[in-house]
Design a protein around this motif. Structure first.
Motif, short mmCIF file in Angstrom:
data_model
loop_
_atom_site.label_atom_id
_atom_site.label_comp_id
_atom_site.label_asym_id
_atom_site.label_seq_id
_atom_site.Cartn_x
_atom_site.Cartn_y
_atom_site.Cartn_z
N PRO A 206 29.95 26.07 43.50
CA PRO A 206 30.75 26.78 42.50
C PRO A 206 31.30 28.09 43.09
O PRO A 206 30.66 28.70 43.94
CB PRO A 206 29.76 27.07 41.38
N VAL A 207 32.46 28.50 42.61
CA VAL A 207 33.12 29.71 43.11
C VAL A 207 33.18 30.73 41.98
O VAL A 207 33.72 30.47 40.91
CB VAL A 207 34.54 29.39 43.61
N PHE A 208 32.61 31.92 42.25
CA PHE A 208 32.60 33.01 41.27
C PHE A 208 33.43 34.17 41.80
O PHE A 208 33.30 34.56 42.97
CB PHE A 208 31.17 33.51 41.02
N ALA A 209 34.25 34.75 40.94
CA ALA A 209 35.09 35.87 41.32
C ALA A 209 34.40 37.18 40.96
O ALA A 209 33.82 37.31 39.88
CB ALA A 209 36.44 35.79 40.60
N GLY A 210 34.48 38.16 41.86
CA GLY A 210 33.88 39.46 41.60
C GLY A 210 34.64 40.59 42.25
O GLY A 210 35.52 40.35 43.08
N PHE A 211 34.34 41.81 41.88
CA PHE A 211 34.96 43.07 42.29
C PHE A 211 36.17 43.37 41.40
O PHE A 211 37.17 42.64 41.40
CB PHE A 211 35.41 43.08 43.76
N GLY A 212 36.07 44.44 40.64
CA GLY A 212 37.21 44.93 39.88
C GLY A 212 37.40 44.34 38.50
O GLY A 212 38.23 44.81 37.73
N ILE A 213 36.64 43.31 38.15
CA ILE A 213 36.81 42.66 36.85
C ILE A 213 36.18 43.56 35.78
O ILE A 213 35.00 43.86 35.85
CB ILE A 213 36.16 41.26 36.86
N SER A 214 36.98 43.96 34.78
CA SER A 214 36.47 45.00 33.89
C SER A 214 36.86 44.83 32.43
O SER A 214 36.42 45.62 31.59
CB SER A 214 36.96 46.38 34.36
N THR A 215 37.65 43.83 32.09
CA THR A 215 38.06 43.64 30.70
C THR A 215 37.89 42.18 30.30
O THR A 215 37.87 41.30 31.17
CB THR A 215 39.54 44.02 30.49
N PRO A 216 37.80 41.90 28.99
CA PRO A 216 37.76 40.49 28.55
C PRO A 216 38.95 39.69 29.06
O PRO A 216 38.82 38.52 29.42
CB PRO A 216 37.75 40.61 27.03
N LEU A 217 40.14 40.33 29.13
CA LEU A 217 41.32 39.63 29.63
C LEU A 217 41.16 39.26 31.10
O LEU A 217 41.51 38.14 31.51
CB LEU A 217 42.57 40.50 29.45
N HIS A 218 40.60 40.16 31.90
CA HIS A 218 40.32 39.84 33.30
C HIS A 218 39.40 38.62 33.40
O HIS A 218 39.62 37.73 34.22
CB HIS A 218 39.61 41.01 34.00
N VAL A 219 38.36 38.62 32.57
CA VAL A 219 37.40 37.50 32.59
C VAL A 219 38.13 36.20 32.26
O VAL A 219 37.96 35.18 32.95
CB VAL A 219 36.25 37.75 31.59
N GLU A 220 38.93 36.22 31.22
CA GLU A 220 39.67 35.01 30.82
C GLU A 220 40.62 34.54 31.91
O GLU A 220 40.73 33.34 32.19
CB GLU A 220 40.43 35.28 29.52
N GLU A 221 41.31 35.49 32.54
CA GLU A 221 42.27 35.15 33.59
C GLU A 221 41.56 34.54 34.80
O GLU A 221 41.99 33.51 35.34
CB GLU A 221 43.07 36.38 34.01
N MET A 222 40.48 35.17 35.24
CA MET A 222 39.80 34.70 36.45
C MET A 222 39.17 33.33 36.24
O MET A 222 39.20 32.48 37.13
CB MET A 222 38.72 35.71 36.87
N THR A 223 38.59 33.11 35.07
CA THR A 223 37.91 31.83 34.84
C THR A 223 38.87 30.66 34.69
O THR A 223 38.43 29.51 34.66
CB THR A 223 36.98 31.91 33.62
N GLN A 224 40.15 30.93 34.65
CA GLN A 224 41.13 29.84 34.70
C GLN A 224 41.19 29.23 36.10
O GLN A 224 41.61 28.08 36.26
CB GLN A 224 42.52 30.34 34.31
N HIS A 225 40.76 30.01 37.11
CA HIS A 225 40.93 29.58 38.50
C HIS A 225 39.61 29.32 39.22
O HIS A 225 39.63 28.85 40.36
CB HIS A 225 41.70 30.64 39.27
N CYS A 226 38.47 29.66 38.59
CA CYS A 226 37.19 29.51 39.28
C CYS A 226 36.11 29.18 38.26
O CYS A 226 36.38 28.97 37.08
CB CYS A 226 36.85 30.76 40.07
#
Length: 255
Positions: A206-226
Motif C-alpha cells: 500500500p502507498v501512503f502520502a505524507g508531508f504537508g497534508i493539513s486539511t480535510p480537503l487535502h486528505v480527500e484529494e490525496m486518497t483519490q490517488h493512494c
C-alpha cells in the motif's frame, strides 16, 4: 503476523482508505502520550506514528521541531517513550510505529533498542536518515523480532528505486509529497497525483502520502490517488491547542 501487515490487509480487502496521525512523544509531558494514543484509536485511525524528540531532526519542519524542543525540555528520552508505550500497549490494538533517527538508536544500543521496542509492543520504525543501502545496520534484528521498517520514497526517486523499496517488508510505502521538510502547506504541486499513481503502478505494498497534508480537503484529494495519508504537523498543532474535534474532522475525511 505483525499488526501492520494485518491492518494493511484489512484496508485492502475492505477497500478502505487509511489515516495515520503523527504525534510528538512528550510534547505536553509524557503523561499525555497514553491519552493521545487512546483518543486517536477511539477516533478511528489506522495506526499511529510516534515521534521521538531529537536535537537534529533533518526531516522535520518548524511545527514538529518546536514540539520536539518542548518535549526535550520535559526530559523526554527514547527509553522513557518506549517505557510509556509499554504501559498503554495492553489496551491499544492498532499498530504503533516509532519515527526517529539513527543517532538515538545507536546511543541506546541497536540490539537493546529493538529488543525493548519488541517487548513494549512497537510494530514498526520510520527512519528518515537510514538509506536502503545501510539497512544491514538494523534490518537483521527487526526481521528477527518482527518489527517492520517503513521506507520512504520521494518526488525525485527513480522508478527502479521505488520498485526496489516497495519490494521490501510487509507494511506500506511512505510517499513524501513535497521536496523539503514536514509542515503545513496550502497546496501541492499538480504533479503529486501522477507521482502517487506512478508509485502504485510498481508497488507491491500500500502507498501512503505524507508531508504537508493539513486539511480535510487535502486528505480527500490525496486518497483519490493512494491508499491512505499520514498527517503530522497539523495533528501536533491541534493537540498542542487541545482542538480534538479538529483532529476528528481530519480523520473523518479519509472515510
Amino acid at each position: 503476523m505483525n499488526r501492520i501487515e494485518k491492518v494493511m490487509r484489512g484496508v485492502k480487502e475492505n477497500n478502505e482508505k487509511a489515516f495515520i496521525p503523527y504525534i510528538m512523544a512528550g510534547d505536553g509531558g509524557l503523561h499525555a502520550l497514553p491519552q493521545q494514543i487512546t483518543f486517536l484509536e477511539k477516533a478511528g485511525v489506522t495506526a499511529i506514528e510516534i515521534g521521538i524528540p531529537f536535537s537534529d531532526p533533518v526531516a522535520d519542519g518548524p511545527v514538529i521541531q518546536a514540539a520536539g524542543i518542548r518535549s526535550l525540555e520535559e526530559g523526554t528520552t527514547l527509553k522513557s517513550v518506549i517505557q510509556t508505550i509499554a504501559t498503554v500497549r495492553p489496551i491499544v490494538h492498532i499498530p504503533l510505529i516509532i519515527m526517529t533517527y539513527m543517532n538515538p538508536i545507536i546511543a541506546y544500543g541497536i540490539e537493546n533498542f529493538i529488543e525493548d521496542s519488541y517487548n513494549a509492543g512497537i510494530d514498526g520504525l520510520i527512519l528518515p536518515d537510514l538509506p536502503v543501502e545501510e539497512e544491514e545496520l538494523i534490518a537483521p534484528l527487526t526481521e528477527k523480532y518482527g518489527i517492520e521498517i517503513i521506507r520512504l520514497v520521494t518526488l525525485t526517486s527513480p522508478l527502479d528505486r521505488i520498485r526496489e523499496i516497495s519490494s521490501k517488508g510487509k507494511g506500506f510505502v511512505y510517499a513524501v509529497t513535497v521536496n523539503g521538510t514536514t509542515g503545513v502547506r496550502q497546496e501541492f504541486d499538480n504533479q503529486v497525483g501522477e507521482y502517487l499513481k506512478r508509485i502504485k503502478s510498481v508497488s507491491t505494498l500500500p502507498v501512503f502520502a505524507g508531508f504537508g497534508i493539513s486539511t480535510p480537503l487535502h486528505v480527500e484529494e490525496m486518497t483519490q490517488h493512494c491508499d491512505g495519508v499520514i498527517v503530522g504537523s497539523q495533528i501536533v498543532e491541534f493537540f498542542s491547542k487541545n482542538e480534538l474535534s479538529s483532529i476528528e474532522g481530519l480523520i473523518r475525511a479519509a472515510k
